[in-house]
Design an enzyme around this catalytic site. Structure first.
Site, PDB file in Angstrom:
ATOM      1  N   LYS A  92      40.707  52.574  41.456  1.00  0.00           N
ATOM      2  CA  LYS A  92      41.184  51.464  40.614  1.00  0.00           C
ATOM      3  C   LYS A  92      41.880  51.945  39.343  1.00  0.00           C
ATOM      4  O   LYS A  92      42.743  51.264  38.803  1.00  0.00           O
ATOM      5  CB  LYS A  92      40.029  50.523  40.284  1.00  0.00           C
ATOM      6  CG  LYS A  92      39.598  49.733  41.507  1.00  0.00           C
ATOM      7  CD  LYS A  92      39.009  48.402  41.145  1.00  0.00           C
ATOM      8  CE  LYS A  92      38.826  47.542  42.380  1.00  0.00           C
ATOM      9  NZ  LYS A  92      37.739  48.035  43.249  1.00  0.00           N
ATOM     10  N   GLU A 114      40.583  40.415  35.112  1.00  0.00           N
ATOM     11  CA  GLU A 114      39.432  39.790  35.759  1.00  0.00           C
ATOM     12  C   GLU A 114      38.588  40.883  36.388  1.00  0.00           C
ATOM     13  O   GLU A 114      39.109  41.956  36.709  1.00  0.00           O
ATOM     14  CB  GLU A 114      39.902  38.822  36.847  1.00  0.00           C
ATOM     15  CG  GLU A 114      40.162  39.454  38.233  1.00  0.00           C
ATOM     16  CD  GLU A 114      41.333  40.443  38.271  1.00  0.00           C
ATOM     17  OE1 GLU A 114      42.136  40.470  37.324  1.00  0.00           O
ATOM     18  OE2 GLU A 114      41.426  41.206  39.259  1.00  0.00           O
ATOM     19  N   SER A 382      37.675  55.668  48.896  1.00  0.00           N
ATOM     20  CA  SER A 382      38.244  55.003  47.720  1.00  0.00           C
ATOM     21  C   SER A 382      37.403  55.199  46.467  1.00  0.00           C
ATOM     22  O   SER A 382      37.926  55.164  45.353  1.00  0.00           O
ATOM     23  CB  SER A 382      38.419  53.518  48.007  1.00  0.00           C
ATOM     24  OG  SER A 382      37.208  52.950  48.475  1.00  0.00           O
TER      25      SER A 382
HETATM   26  C1  LIG Z   1      37.277  47.538  44.370  1.00  0.00           C
HETATM   27  C2  LIG Z   1      37.031  48.570  45.379  1.00  0.00           C
HETATM   28  C3  LIG Z   1      37.493  48.450  46.705  1.00  0.00           C
HETATM   29  C4  LIG Z   1      38.184  47.225  47.223  1.00  0.00           C
HETATM   30  O1  LIG Z   1      39.374  46.893  46.605  1.00  0.00           O
HETATM   31  P1  LIG Z   1      40.792  47.143  47.283  1.00  0.00           P
HETATM   32  O2  LIG Z   1      41.727  46.410  46.383  1.00  0.00           O
HETATM   33  O3  LIG Z   1      40.741  46.568  48.662  1.00  0.00           O
HETATM   34  O4  LIG Z   1      41.029  48.600  47.301  1.00  0.00           O
HETATM   35  C5  LIG Z   1      37.279  49.503  47.573  1.00  0.00           C
HETATM   36  N1  LIG Z   1      36.623  50.612  47.189  1.00  0.00           N
HETATM   37  C6  LIG Z   1      36.152  50.766  45.935  1.00  0.00           C
HETATM   38  C7  LIG Z   1      35.431  52.021  45.586  1.00  0.00           C
HETATM   39  C8  LIG Z   1      36.335  49.757  44.987  1.00  0.00           C
HETATM   40  O5  LIG Z   1      35.851  49.914  43.740  1.00  0.00           O
END
Ligand SMILES: *Cc1c(COP(=O)(O)O)cnc(C)c1O
Length: 428
Positions: A92, A114, A382
């Site tokens: 993020k 948000e 992610s």
């Molecule tokens: C917020 C988040 C997601 C989901 O958000 P996307 O916009 O679909 O990427 C996925 N993995 C992590 C670690 C997150 O913090």
């Protein structure tokens, strides 16, 4: 934007996307689009962004070969893009830094955002602290209560967390409140939207700032002669997946696979499967047309997932279009399979996946044997799982965790720590 091959057609991805907003938001959205297009052609801006990516975020992130997982799964070579090693622990920050830098270039000193689970709020608060911007985070009152560790972190970074008390007091209401603030203060304020959704131009902006992930993967794979058979990412709003997929979207290969939250089952209210679920419909919500979990009257249905980041009723419009076209395949992963994937990669590779990312891990485990052993599956991790200890501990070690919480309450209510906190000037 020559590096970006999948830009929208005037805000639309086939029939999805668009800019379905009140008149007052048209001007700030149009100005943002012009400023963004300008910035992406400005070498000074791009160089500053590159430096911050290198020295502050910690890019590039590694593409890790997972030898034990590869052996145990018995098919494709398993690689993991360690996006969780980015500063603040997840992807993020790529978008938060990009948008905050853009806001600065536009002469705006105040940032709003948000947040639901708190991860986007945390990344935005950190980006504002780094860039010297004033930061207000809108967060549903219900989420403020259940996500205290992230609220505490946002405040440490100097952000004001504004609890939203309207509606269901969760993410959807926080978005509405942030939109309202932006409409009232467009000249001083930029709204950092947290995923690749919302009204145009946000889906294009967020994809662009996240596509650094995919561009790195493409280069890393080419340098090492890795033949990619499939790429797997989890899909909440869709920002990590679309950024990971971006350089491959207009090619025929590799397979691109999005893992949605299957929650505890297929029934309404049990999951957040916008592409594969029973209650998925086309709709328009919060400024854009896409696939949503809606009832017959077009109202958002309740969703459920063990991973807060995937627990949302909408999906980004570009992914909805790519899903319809068949370029991106979607699969749904149950809570319990995501938990198993957390354990699998922790024990076998020493890598702790965030629960969101573990949905991608679980999907890769499922298809490893479908891909020949001279090809790779690349999983986008992610985020890292440190943040999930409050959710995984009650599942993996329920009794010990309960004992720990009781002992903590006793210590805080009766012990000397409170006096120390008072001496230090703390509230409680
Ligand atoms: C917020 C988040 C997601 C989901 O958000 P996307 O916009 O679909 O990427 C996925 N993995 C992590 C670690 C997150 O913090």
């Amino acid at each position: 934007m020559e590096q970006n091959t999948s830009h929208s057609d005037n805000g639309f991805f086939d029939k999805f996307g668009g800019k379905y907003v009140a008149e007052v938001l048209r001007r700030p959205l149009d100005e943002l689009e012009i400023a963004f297009t300008d910035a992406m052609k400005d070498n000074d801006f791009l160089e500053e962004l590159d430096l911050i990516r290198r020295d502050y975020i910690g890019r590039e992130t590694p593409l890790y070969f997972a030898p034990t997982a590869t052996k145990l799964l018995g098919g494709a070579q398993i690689y993991i893009k360690l996006e969780g090693l980015a500063n603040t622990g997840a992807h993020k920050i790529n978008n938060a830094i990009g948008q905050c830098l853009l806001a600065k270039r536009m002469g705006k000193k105040r940032i709003i955002a948000e947040t639901g689970a708190g991860q986007h709020g945390l990344a935005t608060a950190a980006a504002c602290a780094k860039l010297g911007l004033d930061c207000t985070i809108y967060m549903g009152e219900v989420d403020v209560r259940r996500q205290q560790p992230n609220v505490a972190a946002m405040e440490l970074y100097g952000a004001r967390v504004h609890p939203v008390t309207s509606g269901s007091r969760t993410l959807k209401d926080a978005v509405n409140e942030a939109m309202r603030d932006w409409a009232a203060n467009p000249d001083t304020t930029h709204y950092v939207l947290g995923s690749a959704l919302g009204p145009a131009p946000f889906p294009d902006i967020v994809r662009e700032f996240q596509s650094v992930i995919g561009r790195e993967v493409k280069r890393q794979a080419a340098e090492r002669g890795i033949k990619i058979g499939a790429m797997v990412a989890c899909v909440g709003g869709g920002s990590n997946s679309i950024g990971f997929f971006e350089p491959f979207i207009n090619e025929k290969k590799p397979r691109l696979i999005g893992a949605e939250a299957g929650g505890i089952g297929p029934n309404v209210g049990e999951n957040a499967s916008r592409m594969t679920g029973n209650a998925a419909r086309d709709g328009i919500m919060q400024g854009y047309k896409s696939r949503f979990l809606l009832d017959e009257d077009g109202q958002a249905l309740p969703t459920r997932s063990i991973s807060a980041g995937l627990d949302y009723c909408g999906i980004g419009p570009q992914l909805a279009a790519l899903g319809k076209k068949g370029r991106v395949e979607f699969t749904s992963v149950l809570d319990r399979d995501a938990l198993d994937a957390v354990k699998f990669f922790a024990r076998n590779e020493g890598i702790l996946f965030a629960l969101e990312s573990a949905h991608a891990g679980a999907a890769a485990i499922k298809i490893a044997r479908e891909i020949p052993s001279d090809q790779a599956i690349i999983i986008n991790m992610s985020g890292r799982g440190d943040k999930d200890v409050f959710i995984t501990s009650p599942v993996f070690r329920p009794n010990e965790w309960l004992d720990f919480l009781h002992a903590e309450i006793e210590r805080l209510e009766g012990g000397t720590d409170i006096h120390e906190a008072k001496i230090m000037g703390g509230k409680k």
